[in-house]
Design an enzyme around this catalytic site. Structure first.
Site, PDB file in Angstrom:
ATOM      1  N   ASP A  92     -10.076 -55.580  54.106  1.00 47.90           N
ATOM      2  CA  ASP A  92     -10.787 -56.810  54.464  1.00 47.90           C
ATOM      3  C   ASP A  92      -9.856 -58.014  54.412  1.00 47.90           C
ATOM      4  O   ASP A  92      -9.921 -58.911  55.262  1.00 47.90           O
ATOM      5  CB  ASP A  92     -11.980 -57.033  53.523  1.00 47.90           C
ATOM      6  CG  ASP A  92     -13.192 -56.207  53.924  1.00 47.90           C
ATOM      7  OD1 ASP A  92     -13.235 -55.789  55.097  1.00 47.90           O
ATOM      8  OD2 ASP A  92     -14.077 -55.976  53.088  1.00 47.90           O
ATOM      9  N   ASP A 152      -6.294 -55.824  50.439  1.00 48.87           N
ATOM     10  CA  ASP A 152      -7.006 -54.647  50.921  1.00 48.87           C
ATOM     11  C   ASP A 152      -7.270 -54.798  52.414  1.00 48.87           C
ATOM     12  O   ASP A 152      -6.770 -55.723  53.064  1.00 48.87           O
ATOM     13  CB  ASP A 152      -8.314 -54.439  50.141  1.00 48.87           C
ATOM     14  CG  ASP A 152      -9.252 -55.645  50.231  1.00 48.87           C
ATOM     15  OD1 ASP A 152      -9.018 -56.526  51.088  1.00 48.87           O
ATOM     16  OD2 ASP A 152     -10.226 -55.702  49.454  1.00 48.87           O
ATOM     17  N   ASP A 195      -7.242 -61.011  49.852  1.00 47.48           N
ATOM     18  CA  ASP A 195      -7.124 -59.811  49.024  1.00 47.48           C
ATOM     19  C   ASP A 195      -6.112 -58.831  49.620  1.00 47.48           C
ATOM     20  O   ASP A 195      -5.907 -58.794  50.835  1.00 47.48           O
ATOM     21  CB  ASP A 195      -8.476 -59.104  48.900  1.00 47.48           C
ATOM     22  CG  ASP A 195      -9.498 -59.933  48.119  1.00 47.48           C
ATOM     23  OD1 ASP A 195      -9.085 -60.892  47.452  1.00 47.48           O
ATOM     24  OD2 ASP A 195     -10.702 -59.613  48.186  1.00 47.48           O
ATOM     25  N   GLU A 227      -9.513 -66.604  50.415  1.00 44.76           N
ATOM     26  CA  GLU A 227     -10.675 -65.796  50.776  1.00 44.76           C
ATOM     27  C   GLU A 227     -11.700 -65.825  49.650  1.00 44.76           C
ATOM     28  O   GLU A 227     -11.450 -65.326  48.549  1.00 44.76           O
ATOM     29  CB  GLU A 227     -10.222 -64.347  51.021  1.00 44.76           C
ATOM     30  CG  GLU A 227     -11.357 -63.351  51.184  1.00 44.76           C
ATOM     31  CD  GLU A 227     -10.881 -61.909  51.181  1.00 44.76           C
ATOM     32  OE1 GLU A 227     -11.738 -61.018  51.151  1.00 44.76           O
ATOM     33  OE2 GLU A 227      -9.658 -61.680  51.211  1.00 44.76           O
TER      34      GLU A 227
END
Length: 661
Positions: free
Chosen positions: A516, A514, A512, A436
């Site tokens: 997102d 998280d 990541d 990403e």
């Protein structure tokens, strides 16, 4: 007509009274497979043997005796210090009772600060309590402090309360005897696999030079006894099936007091043999606990051997042009016995088949590499013979990879420009990381092993491809680049698929840790499940799990300062709790939260997420549900016409999710 929430829960029988709290040893009896092997009682007996071996490892026992009795029970006797049988100062119950009835009670938590054991196999504190939980009867005798204490349990509960009497003349002054009757309800078979038990006891004798280990079988009236004064070397020499190519390489190394990286006494002993043919012997142990699935200590031995042999070959200019050495070339014909000592070992699962401690790789490699480099330079002719074997192995591997590449090289498309490819063409070894963002892609490119790891950065979130027709897929540049890099055309479930063009054995989604990142994972999983299902079915798709937190912990007791990584809040809490047990309060632990992969240095990304020896990589499978159920789930989550269903899902479960946005 609507139904109230109270009426709904009452009708389904799900109310406050439906919540059941498992107490004592009940969790073990409810789900024994979570705590031990259930094919036979060997592991619950091994827990008792390990306790006796820990006494020997600590220098307090010289004899371990195991007896299989005619009635099917097993007893383990040692001449160690004896389990304490006085009252626990806080629990106000006999310690001898607590050890066998509480899941998290033991003498092996407080390491390095005056605890009972500096090094031990015990870690979780659920060892012999699991033995007791899965036994129809268990009896314990402890000889200690001029007295003999005895207690008996049935189905995990105290059946005969603790009694104490003074030692009689001629009785041994110290030691513990445990006799256990395994409960047939919890095992496929209550018969002990005697070959495995024999091997286990023999290995204990190998790892404890000078300690006598005895096995008596009342059913066959046979007794075997082992004592290896020569330790690992004698064991490997007696067990090897083929003649070693060069003399055995053996050594040991342990950290001294004041070491900057490791606790005093941490290290390893090893013996390695290289053979040209025949079966290999590979056994590893951590604090005397066998680790048949290997782990980071095995990886450290491999790394140390590889670096030393490669250094020798380069120094003497022995490598032919065009040949590139890999760790498996050195390790391919290596037999070894490795015994590591780790102050606070982290195992995979309660049965401790694999060591997960990240620092163990660096620990073992740091002692093996210099020792082998010195040995090779002192024995140059032996070193050259070993180099010839390693180079032949590398050449055979490269030839095999070239043959595969030649078969599948027709009609190769032009690879995307932002793909940073790897050097190897070995499908089984190659890995592609779909990363990403360009920032994280940069760290991954610098941190990766370029020989077999490729990186394809993705800009932002890719297209939701759940309802996109195959002929329209390549209109999206990101999807086009992924398909071309992989080397497989889009297809649907049930199609005849040609995977001969596949360029990577592992396709790893790296995003990541998280919300997102989770969304990007779902979008990529949607792409693979909908348009490349054969890759999932063949086991080629994985999800990499980078950490969300880094915890810098100051030195505590024998343990030097260290860095720990946590995947989520749960692991962070576990790390902080462990530090608190070691006497380091939370406020002294420095916690750093990674906002994204781009914040991680190349070295951190390698250590935590890219290194095959220390990373956590989850294979993507259909799980317990069938393909149709998975399709329904994706429909609900990704379908354009399913907004109402998604809203209902959020309303029903949204309050149960702690989202970090």
């Amino acid at each position: 007509m609507s139904v109230s929430a109270t009426e709904s829960t009452a009708s389904t029988g799900y109310a406050e009274s439906a919540i059941r709290v498992l107490k004592g040893l009940e969790p073990v009896r409810q789900r024994p497979g979570m705590y031990t092997r259930t094919d036979s009682p060997l592991h619950i007996v091994q827990e008792v043997i390990d306790n006796a071996a820990d006494e020997a490892l600590a220098g307090h026992a010289r004899r371990i005796r195991v007896t299989r009795h005619a009635d099917g029970s097993v007893s383990v006797e040692d001449d160690g210090r004896g389990i304490p049988h006085g009252l626990h100062p806080e629990e106000q119950a006999p310690v001898l009772e607590l050890v066998f009835t509480r899941l998290h009670a033991g003498g092996k938590f407080d390491k390095g600060k005056g605890g009972a054991y500096s090094f031990s196999g015990g870690l979780h504190g659920v060892g012999v309590s699991v033995t007791n939980a899965l036994a129809s009867r268990l009896e314990v005798e402890s000889h200690r402090d001029g007295h003999v204490a005895r207690i008996a349990f049935a189905d995990g509960e105290v059946a005969e309360p603790l009694t104490r009497r003074p030692l009689q003349p001629g009785e041994r002054r110290q030691g513990t005897t445990v006799r256990v009757w395994p409960d047939a309800r919890y095992f496929d078979s209550v018969e002990l696999p005697m070959a495995e038990l024999t091997h286990l006891l023999r290995s204990k004798a190998v790892l404890l030079p000078g300690v006598t280990v005895t096995l008596t079988d009342e059913k066959t009236r046979q007794t075997q006894s082992w004592q290896f004064k020569g330790g690992l070397r004698d064991y490997l020499q007696q067990t090897l099936a083929a003649e070693p190519l060069i003399p055995l390489f053996e050594g040991e190394g342990y950290a001294p007091a004041g070491d900057d990286s490791f606790a005093e006494g941490e290290g390893a002993a090893w013996v390695v043999a290289f053979t040209e043919d025949g079966p290999l012997l590979r056994e590893s142990y951590v604090n005397l606990i066998p680790t048949p699935a290997g782990g980071t200590h095995d990886s450290g031995l491999r790394e140390g051997l590889f670096q030393a042999v490669r250094s020798f070959i380069e120094l003497h200019a022995l490598l032919p042009k065009g040949v590139k050495l890999l760790p498996e070339d050195v390790f391919a014909r290596a037999s070894y016995v490795l015994s590591a000592k780790v102050l606070d070992p982290q195992f995979q699962g309660q049965i401790k088949e694999r060591l997960n401690s990240r620092d163990a790789l660096r620990l073992v490699a740091s002692f093996v590499r210099p020792a082998l480099e010195l040995w090779l330079h002192q024995h140059v002719e032996h070193g050259k013979r070993l180099a010839e074997l390693v180079i032949r192995t590398a050449q055979s591997r490269q030839k095999a990879a070239q043959k595969v590449e030649k078969r599948k090289s027709s009609g190769v498309a032009v690879l995307p420009g932002k793909l940073t490819d790897c050097e190897s063409r070995d499908l089984a070894r190659n890995e592609l990381f779909l990363v990403e963002g360009d920032s994280a892609g940069g760290s991954a490119k610098m941190g990766r092993d370029k020989t077999f790891q490729a990186v394809l950065p993705l800009r932002g979130k890719i297209l939701n491809t759940w309802e996109v027709e195959p002929q329209r897929l390549f209109a999206n540049q990101e999807v086009h680049d992924i398909a071309v890099a992989i080397g497989v055309d889009p297809h649907r479930r049930g199609d005849a698929v040609d995977l001969s063009g596949l360029r990577y054995g592992k396709i790893c989604i790296l995003s990541d840790a998280d919300v997102d990142g989770a969304h990007i994972q779902v979008l990529l999983l949607t792409l693979f499940f909908r348009h490349f299902p054969a890759l999932i079915e063949a086991g080629h798709v994985f999800v990499a799990r980078p950490p969300l937190y880094r915890v810098d912990v100051p030195a505590r007791g024998k343990k030097p300062a260290g860095k720990f990584y946590a995947l989520d809040d749960g692991e962070l809490t576990a790390i902080l709790d462990k530090c608190a047990q070691d006497g380091v309060p939370r406020e002294k632990c420095q916690i750093s939260r990674f906002k994204g992969l781009g914040e991680m240095s190349a070295e951190q990304l390698w250590d935590t997420t890219l290194n095959p020896d220390t990373r956590r990589l989850l294979p993507v499978t259909l799980g317990d549900g069938d393909a149709a159920a998975t399709v329904r789930c994706f429909d609900q989550l990704m379908g354009k016409g399913e907004a109402a269903a998604r809203r209902e899902l959020l309303e029903r479960y949204g309050d149960a999710v702690d989202v970090d946005v």
